[in-house]
Design an enzyme around this catalytic site. Sequence first.
Site, PDB file in Angstrom:
ATOM      1  N   TYR A 298      29.413  34.552  41.818  1.00 10.75           N
ATOM      2  CA  TYR A 298      31.275  34.298  41.931  1.00 10.75           C
ATOM      3  C   TYR A 298      31.098  32.676  41.338  1.00 10.75           C
ATOM      4  CZ  TYR A 298      36.013  34.387  43.610  1.00 10.75           C
ATOM      5  OH  TYR A 298      37.251  34.012  43.911  1.00 10.75           O
TER       6      TYR A 298
ATOM      7  N   LYS B 106      32.454  30.280  39.138  1.00 12.65           N
ATOM      8  CA  LYS B 106      34.171  29.265  39.853  1.00 12.65           C
ATOM      9  C   LYS B 106      33.554  27.721  39.578  1.00 12.65           C
ATOM     10  CE  LYS B 106      36.690  32.360  40.756  1.00 12.65           C
ATOM     11  NZ  LYS B 106      38.292  32.669  39.501  1.00 12.65           N
TER      12      LYS B 106
ATOM     13  N   THR C 118      44.078  40.481  48.645  1.00 11.63           N
ATOM     14  CA  THR C 118      44.223  41.336  47.297  1.00 11.63           C
ATOM     15  C   THR C 118      43.145  42.654  47.572  1.00 11.63           C
ATOM     16  OG1 THR C 118      43.078  39.907  46.471  1.00 11.63           O
ATOM     17  CG2 THR C 118      45.146  39.577  46.145  1.00 11.63           C
TER      18      THR C 118
ATOM     19  N   VAL D 293      43.502  35.418  49.877  1.00 11.04           N
ATOM     20  CA  VAL D 293      44.763  36.075  49.202  1.00 11.04           C
ATOM     21  C   VAL D 293      45.035  37.444  49.095  1.00 11.04           C
ATOM     22  CG1 VAL D 293      46.475  36.451  47.566  1.00 11.04           C
ATOM     23  CG2 VAL D 293      45.214  34.485  47.178  1.00 11.04           C
TER      24      VAL D 293
HETATM   25  N1  LIG Z   1      41.766  36.784  46.548  1.00 15.63           N
HETATM   26  C1  LIG Z   1      41.059  35.599  47.025  1.00 15.63           C
HETATM   27  O1  LIG Z   1      40.938  36.133  48.480  1.00 15.63           O
HETATM   28  C2  LIG Z   1      40.785  35.104  46.126  1.00 15.63           C
HETATM   29  C3  LIG Z   1      40.665  34.279  46.736  1.00 15.63           C
HETATM   30  C4  LIG Z   1      39.952  32.562  45.938  1.00 15.63           C
HETATM   31  C5  LIG Z   1      39.789  32.701  44.489  1.00 15.63           C
HETATM   32  N2  LIG Z   1      40.536  33.784  43.761  1.00 15.63           N
HETATM   33  C6  LIG Z   1      41.129  34.772  42.495  1.00 15.63           C
HETATM   34  O2  LIG Z   1      42.197  34.991  42.004  1.00 15.63           O
HETATM   35  C7  LIG Z   1      42.035  35.141  40.984  1.00 15.63           C
HETATM   36  C8  LIG Z   1      42.617  36.913  40.689  1.00 15.63           C
HETATM   37  O3  LIG Z   1      41.873  37.409  42.318  1.00 15.63           O
HETATM   38  P1  LIG Z   1      42.158  39.140  43.197  1.00 15.63           P
HETATM   39  O4  LIG Z   1      42.432  38.833  44.437  1.00 15.63           O
HETATM   40  O5  LIG Z   1      43.826  38.980  42.993  1.00 15.63           O
HETATM   41  O6  LIG Z   1      41.919  39.574  42.499  1.00 15.63           O
HETATM   42  P2  LIG Z   1      42.080  41.289  42.502  1.00 15.63           P
HETATM   43  O7  LIG Z   1      43.725  42.123  43.447  1.00 15.63           O
HETATM   44  O8  LIG Z   1      40.346  42.732  42.050  1.00 15.63           O
HETATM   45  O9  LIG Z   1      42.715  41.666  40.417  1.00 15.63           O
HETATM   46  C9  LIG Z   1      41.981  41.075  39.275  1.00 15.63           C
HETATM   47  C10 LIG Z   1      42.368  41.642  37.909  1.00 15.63           C
HETATM   48  O10 LIG Z   1      41.690  40.566  37.055  1.00 15.63           O
HETATM   49  C11 LIG Z   1      41.845  41.870  36.183  1.00 15.63           C
HETATM   50  N3  LIG Z   1      40.189  42.063  35.818  1.00 15.63           N
HETATM   51  C12 LIG Z   1      39.090  42.102  36.551  1.00 15.63           C
HETATM   52  N4  LIG Z   1      38.556  42.495  35.759  1.00 15.63           N
HETATM   53  C13 LIG Z   1      38.889  42.616  33.765  1.00 15.63           C
HETATM   54  C14 LIG Z   1      38.396  42.943  32.710  1.00 15.63           C
HETATM   55  N5  LIG Z   1      37.041  42.725  32.809  1.00 15.63           N
HETATM   56  N6  LIG Z   1      38.573  42.056  31.812  1.00 15.63           N
HETATM   57  C15 LIG Z   1      40.165  42.346  32.236  1.00 15.63           C
HETATM   58  N7  LIG Z   1      40.839  41.909  33.307  1.00 15.63           N
HETATM   59  C16 LIG Z   1      39.969  42.263  34.490  1.00 15.63           C
HETATM   60  C17 LIG Z   1      41.890  43.416  36.850  1.00 15.63           C
HETATM   61  O11 LIG Z   1      42.741  43.714  36.291  1.00 15.63           O
HETATM   62  P3  LIG Z   1      41.799  45.482  35.399  1.00 15.63           P
HETATM   63  O12 LIG Z   1      41.222  45.814  36.966  1.00 15.63           O
HETATM   64  O13 LIG Z   1      43.104  46.077  34.917  1.00 15.63           O
HETATM   65  O14 LIG Z   1      41.544  45.272  34.250  1.00 15.63           O
HETATM   66  C18 LIG Z   1      43.105  42.263  38.087  1.00 15.63           C
HETATM   67  O15 LIG Z   1      44.504  42.285  37.451  1.00 15.63           O
HETATM   68  C19 LIG Z   1      40.150  35.454  40.828  1.00 15.63           C
HETATM   69  O16 LIG Z   1      40.312  34.469  39.838  1.00 15.63           O
HETATM   70  C20 LIG Z   1      39.869  35.559  42.050  1.00 15.63           C
HETATM   71  O17 LIG Z   1      38.475  35.162  42.008  1.00 15.63           O
HETATM   72  C21 LIG Z   1      41.048  35.367  44.734  1.00 15.63           C
END
Ligand SMILES: NC(=O)c1ccc[n+]([C@@H]2O[C@H](COP(=O)([O-])OP(=O)(O)OC[C@H]3O[C@@H](n4cnc5c(N)ncnc54)[C@H](OP(=O)(O)O)[C@@H]3O)[C@@H](O)[C@H]2O)c1
Length: 244
Positions: A147, A151, A182, A180
């Site tokens: 990760y 990134k 999620t 976030v």
């Molecule tokens: N949550 C945090 O605290 C946090 C912090 C820093 C950065 N981020 C970044 O924010 C972004 C969103 O994260 P999130 O927290 O919203 O994650 P999440 O809730 O796990 O959602 C991930 C999304 O990516 C899609 N995805 C995963 N694998 C995929 C694949 N192989 N092909 C196509 N789509 C795929 C999933 O859809 P499907 O499963 O339907 O494919 C889902 O819509 C990410 O880049 C993450 O690294 C999150």
Amino acid sequence: MSKSLLIITGHSQGLGRAILDHYLGDQSFQIIAISRTKLEIDSPNLQQISMDLSELDVLERQLPDIFSEVEFDKIILLNNAGWIGQIKPIGNLGPKEMRVQVNLNLLGPMYLTNAFIKRYKETDSEKIVCNISSGAASRAVEGWSGYCSTKAALSMFTLVAAKENKSENFHFYSLAPGIVDTGMQGEIRGSNESDFPEIEKFKAFKEEGKLVSPMEVAEKIAYLFDHTELFKEVIQDVRKFEIS
Ligand SMILES: NC(=O)c1ccc[n+]([C@@H]2O[C@H](COP(=O)([O-])OP(=O)(O)OC[C@H]3O[C@@H](n4cnc5c(N)ncnc54)[C@H](OP(=O)(O)O)[C@@H]3O)[C@@H](O)[C@H]2O)c1
């Protein structure tokens, strides 16, 4: 009314879903949304593509459909889909999982950004490429090697893209969304302390209500897209700005 296009990956849940909900209410936007899961939403301005973005051959074949000949006044590519990966120390990682993570977090956004620049570089549209980053891009976290490194690499790719495309109507961002609330945070809390020594800290974030809501972050990202003149730097962190 001006015509805008948002291309977003990872719209089916979490942060991507909140961003989708924000833009679904804006009739000036056409949205192309890519995840493996299709949502039960029937909206004339939404086109959903079901695709596993870690399958790069499939992605490559779909690129002409994503970057069509239609012209827009404003075009946003938001590479949001991402995976925390196997939360394990190096030495215990599976080759397949490593490949999937690098494809999804790094190569997929690189393919999409490359195709976006090729298609729109010479157009007069306002163009924004936003690659969702993380604090982990600049902080080594035990158990998150894939990760942190994907990134970090995507952030540098974004910096190079910005340097190569200096133009008033072209904006590149590598944007950290904060911590976030999620599914990804749930995955993190579901790991083991032996694999992820910081786990108690992340459990406490949730228990103490310190996670930010996806909708709050989505509003800030939309604010940035609406006020690019206020955001000159490529590296952005939503924790460092407020909507005024
Ligand atoms: N949550 C945090 O605290 C946090 C912090 C820093 C950065 N981020 C970044 O924010 C972004 C969103 O994260 P999130 O927290 O919203 O994650 P999440 O809730 O796990 O959602 C991930 C999304 O990516 C899609 N995805 C995963 N694998 C995929 C694949 N192989 N092909 C196509 N789509 C795929 C999933 O859809 P499907 O499963 O339907 O494919 C889902 O819509 C990410 O880049 C993450 O690294 C999150």
